[in-house]
Design an enzyme around this catalytic site. Structure first.
Site, PDB file in Angstrom:
ATOM      1  N   LYS A  98      26.553  17.748 -10.725  1.00 54.33           N
ATOM      2  CA  LYS A  98      26.595  16.283 -10.718  1.00 54.33           C
ATOM      3  C   LYS A  98      25.535  15.653 -11.622  1.00 54.33           C
ATOM      4  CE  LYS A  98      29.715  15.388  -7.392  1.00 54.33           C
ATOM      5  NZ  LYS A  98      30.831  14.443  -7.534  1.00 54.33           N
ATOM      6  N   SER A 100      26.585  10.433   0.037  1.00 54.52           N
ATOM      7  CA  SER A 100      25.798  11.138   1.043  1.00 54.52           C
ATOM      8  C   SER A 100      25.428  12.521   0.542  1.00 54.52           C
ATOM      9  CB  SER A 100      26.609  11.277   2.331  1.00 54.52           C
ATOM     10  OG  SER A 100      27.816  11.945   2.057  1.00 54.52           O
TER      11      SER A 100
END
Lengths: 330, 330
Positions: free
Chosen positions: A62, A87
């Protein structure tokens, strides 16, 4: 997602965008290693090359997409700062990228998110805002933010700049390992898989996306020809519970050879084998790719395969297999 | 160790031998990555560079020394084959190196060795011979072998060719990371530390060896000026229970700045932190180095430190901290 119209970039993913992303983010990322294991090759009866994005900054691929998005902001946008709702791995990645580039980052976190995930976001320098769990609270937060602030929303996967950043992992892999027959990637929202698929297609390498049976929304979407939800999606693979987006879906429709499904038990078994043989911490979402290679010899037996290990963010005090206590000496 | 007189090589370790070892073994080894972590840097208040030999073939630095020894055999010696006594990483490393070079390998394993270690040796292609546990059975086996066979004994650490091979990990590290203040290595028999020390000394980098308090034989040896045993050595660090040898001891006397001790609890805590932050499987022996960096700020605070992560061979179903079961979805 009105904030995104402020960021220059094409309407859809293309190969040139991935090539440029690779150069742009190179000074900031870890050129993650490609690992091999004779033990795992023997189990799978294939030649496996693991691209270890679990060793990427913040423990997941990511970081590539988040950094690429931030590097495309104007100087004025950088000053305003950015935000996201996450989250998990995207929140930590955006926090770290912002911290490196001196861009303020806010991450809205559902109040029920595990402490270890919140810590990972906070440790990387972002401001955390707690919101109620669930889609409604999430969308309300984004809408309020868009109306009341000049901050730019950085979505977790559904944008060409994010997808291009994620595709650079596959690009590094095909440069490091010649003559691959297939690229195999986990499939959640499709950011990683769409970038991977565009790279594979450009080199005549087959591309497979792997989903948990219990979160098979992309599998259903390809069958239906439109984006479907798995209701409710549930799996130990907490990174693969999201739906496809309008940017990722068409790329996956066009360039992915097949979406293959694996069970929870297959994921857990694969995860344990990867830890034991590769000596790396692999999260459940990432273990799907090795599970699939073992489960579908009709696609993979005897082939040279590039597997994307997407992340390693697990709490090492909570594992999906029984562990007995190894006693210290006294 | 009469077999060893047949192998050409100097009587003592020297830097040139390490430089030549690096070139000799390069085609066969993994150029292991150097990992960093902002989280661990913050905990230690220092800049840490982890040389990840747990990602080496067979999961430990031992492959370097074993491969280097085998590459120094004559054609005739290669045909005769080699043997060793090992319940751990050296046995697996020698097995794998022999398998690659087509040299027959026998490994004598104490009958009480864990199954996972025996499997690691057998999976790498060696013939396993079970012997009684203990030093007496081990020496009897070696003596019998020397009398009855032309096979060459490859010791686990106490030979300049082995020590030179192990030193190549530090050599790669100082080439990859400029301006290190110190190199920090686990200390068992001293093969890894002696090679590391010679490399560090040649570049004016301080060198530290880390031992468990409960297996502090090298610490005692340096105090006494002669090789001492820790009686009985015991520690969760199963790779660090051996005594120094007559080849490793003088190098460590001359070139190591200090030997530092860590407790079992400090090792376990460091091991868990390394797994969580670096996303790699680190065995207890290797966690000693991070434990020491945290424990002795008077040596390490604010410094640029190269830490050798020596191996990752643990059974992931037996861990030294409590683990709760992460449930799969149903």
């Amino acid at each position: 997602m009105t904030g995104w119209q402020h960021i220059a970039g094409p309407d859809a993913l293309n190969l040139d965008l991935i090539n440029r992303a690779e150069k742009l983010i190179a000074p900031y990322i870890v050129q993650t290693p490609v690992l091999e294991s004779t033990v795992l090759n023997a189990i799978a009866d294939a030649q496996l090359f693991f691209k270890c994005e679990n060793l990427q900054r913040t423990g997941a691929f990511k970081f590539r997409g988040a950094m690429h998005a931030l590097l495309n902001l104007t100087a004025e946008q950088r000053k305003q700062g950015v935000y996201t709702v996450s989250s998990g791995n995207h929140g930590a990645a955006l926090a770290a990228a912002g911290s490196i580039l001196d861009i303020p980052v806010q991450v809205a976190v559902p109040s029920n998110a595990p402490l270890v995930k919140k810590d990972n976001i906070a440790n990387n320098g972002a401001e955390i805002i707690e919101i109620e769990p669930g889609m409604a609270a999430r969308e309300a937060f984004i809408e309020e933010k868009q109306n009341q602030s000049q901050r730019i929303f950085i979505p977790p996967y559904n944008h060409p700049l994010i997808m291009a950043g994620q595709g650079t992992a596959a690009l590094e892999l095909v440069k490091a390992v010649p003559d691959l027959d297939a690229l195999i990637s986990p499939l959640g929202g499709g950011g990683l898989l769409s970038g991977t698929a565009m790279v594979g297609h450009s080199q005549n390498i087959s591309v497979f996306g792997i989903e948990p049976e219990l979160a098979n929304d992309a599998y259903l979407s390809l069958q239906a020809g439109s984006i479907q939800s798995a209701l409710p999606p549930k799996s130990i693979c907490d990174g693969l519970l999201t739906n496809l987006g309008e940017h990722t879906f068409p790329v996956i429709q066009d360039y992915v050879n097949a979406i293959l499904l694996v069970t929870e038990d297959e994921v857990i078994s694969a995860m344990q084998q990867l830890w034991q043989a590769l000596k790396i911490i692999v999260e459940p979402s990432s273990a799907t790719v090795f599970a699939a290679v073992c489960k579908y010899p009709e696609y993979f037996q005897g082939k040279r395969l590039g597997l994307i290990i997407s992340g390693g963010n697990v709490d090492v005090r909570r594992l999906p297999w029984p562990v007995t206590l190894l006693e210290k000496a006294e």
